[in-house]
Write an enzyme that holds these catalytic residues in place. Structure first.
Site, PDB file in Angstrom:
ATOM      1  CE  LYS A   1      -3.372   2.185   3.152  1.00  0.00           C
ATOM      2  NZ  LYS A   1      -4.167   1.989   4.393  1.00  0.00           N
TER       3      LYS A   1
ATOM      4  CE  LYS B   1      -6.299   0.560   1.614  1.00  0.00           C
ATOM      5  NZ  LYS B   1      -6.702   0.106   2.968  1.00  0.00           N
TER       6      LYS B   1
END
Length: 318
Positions: free
Chosen positions: A218, A254
């Site tokens: 992420k 992400k």
């Protein structure tokens, strides 16, 4: 069900010889933005699909059971009933990818989703989010607390000091311990890219996080000065692709922080399709960390369905 990334032994040779050509990254992003456009006729389908990839998030100091319950309701029913009917979407079929909260609010989110009968995972930030400036023991205990309360996904933050000092061995060892603490819950490793200084450092940190067994990598906590940008996303996607070719494991991606409009999300989805393929347009492998994004998507879908453009405050928002 995708096979989870079990990780591999730390390959320092691979990490240390990695280098990113910043200008080539810039050129590739410009090419994507100028030549890979989603036709207007298909944008509604893409926006509806993007909702399934949102980790609907609240990370506020005044979070409480009531606003978490509202967030869960929005996650289970992200569009109004009228709009759902207008778009011919079966009621209850479209949900967000997850609900993301602080560890102390995990139990509230689990209860809220159970009451709605919604099969949506609860994600929890952990490990001293957003800075990670607590002892490893405390960070591991926080993961265990969130898992014990029902979190199926844990968004951990890496130790930026270790990445900045190129101490990849210690960073790898910390992440391996975090992965163990997660147990059956998926681990999403936040790199805090805005604090890693260079694209090469971001690429190396991505590799180390995946070698340690991260199920997702992420971009950001959303609290840094620089969060999710397309050049950074491109570099992380290339690391994911390289890791998949070498190990066979598919690791999710992400982006988080600063993704607020429908235009933003369409650009990110284009990047995923072009760099990693159609499989990366599903919530199994692609999540978007956002709180305000859903409101803008709903406004755009309503414009398509009704011909009118609604004000943000006219849309129900958790």
């Amino acid at each position: 069900m995708l096979e989870r990334n079990s990780g591999i032994p730390l390959n320092l040779g691979w990490v240390n010889r990695s280098c990113v050509n910043d200008q080539a990254v810039k050129n590739r992003v410009q090419d994507l933005l100028s030549s890979r456009l989603i036709h207007a006729d298909h944008q509604v389908e893409w926006l509806a699909r993007s909702i399934q990839c949102i980790d609907l998030t609240t990370l506020a100091g005044d979070d409480c059971p009531s606003n978490v319950a509202r967030l869960c309701s929005k996650a289970a029913h992200p569009l109004s009933d009228d709009l759902t009917r207008a778009l011919q979407i079966k009621h209850g079929l479209l949900t967000t990818g997850a609900v993301c909260v602080y560890p102390a609010r995990v139990a509230d989110a689990v209860l809220g989703l159970e009451r709605l009968g919604a099969n949506i995972p609860v994600a929890s930030v952990a490990t001293g989010f957003p800075t990670g400036q607590t002892s490893l023991k405390t960070r591991l205990e926080e993961i265990e607390f969130a898992v014990a309360n029902g979190a199926k996904e844990i968004d951990i933050v890496i130790n930026r000091e270790l990445a900045l000092s190129q101490n990849w061995g210690e960073l790898y060892n910390e992440l391996v311990e975090m992965r163990k603490a997660c147990g059956e819950s998926h681990m999403k490793s936040i790199l805090a890219v805005g604090e890693l200084c260079t694209l090469t450092n971001i690429y190396k940190a991505s590799l180390v996080a995946m070698m340690a067994g991260s199920d997702f990598i992420k971009t950001s906590t959303g609290k840094e000065t620089v969060n999710a940008t397309l050049p950074i996303g491109l570099v992380m996607c290339r690391a994911i692709r390289a890791y998949n070719r070498k190990t066979g494991f598919k690791v999710g991606f992400k982006p988080a922080g600063g993704i607020r409009t429908s235009k933003d999300v369409l650009q990110w989805m284009t990047l995923m399709k072009e760099e990693l393929g159609d499989n990366y347009l599903t919530p199994d492998l692609f999540r978007i960390g956002a709180s305000a994004l859903l409101n803008d998507i709903e406004r755009n879908l309503a414009n398509y369905a009704t011909g009118g453009y609604f004000l943000a405050e006219e849309m129900p928002m958790a």
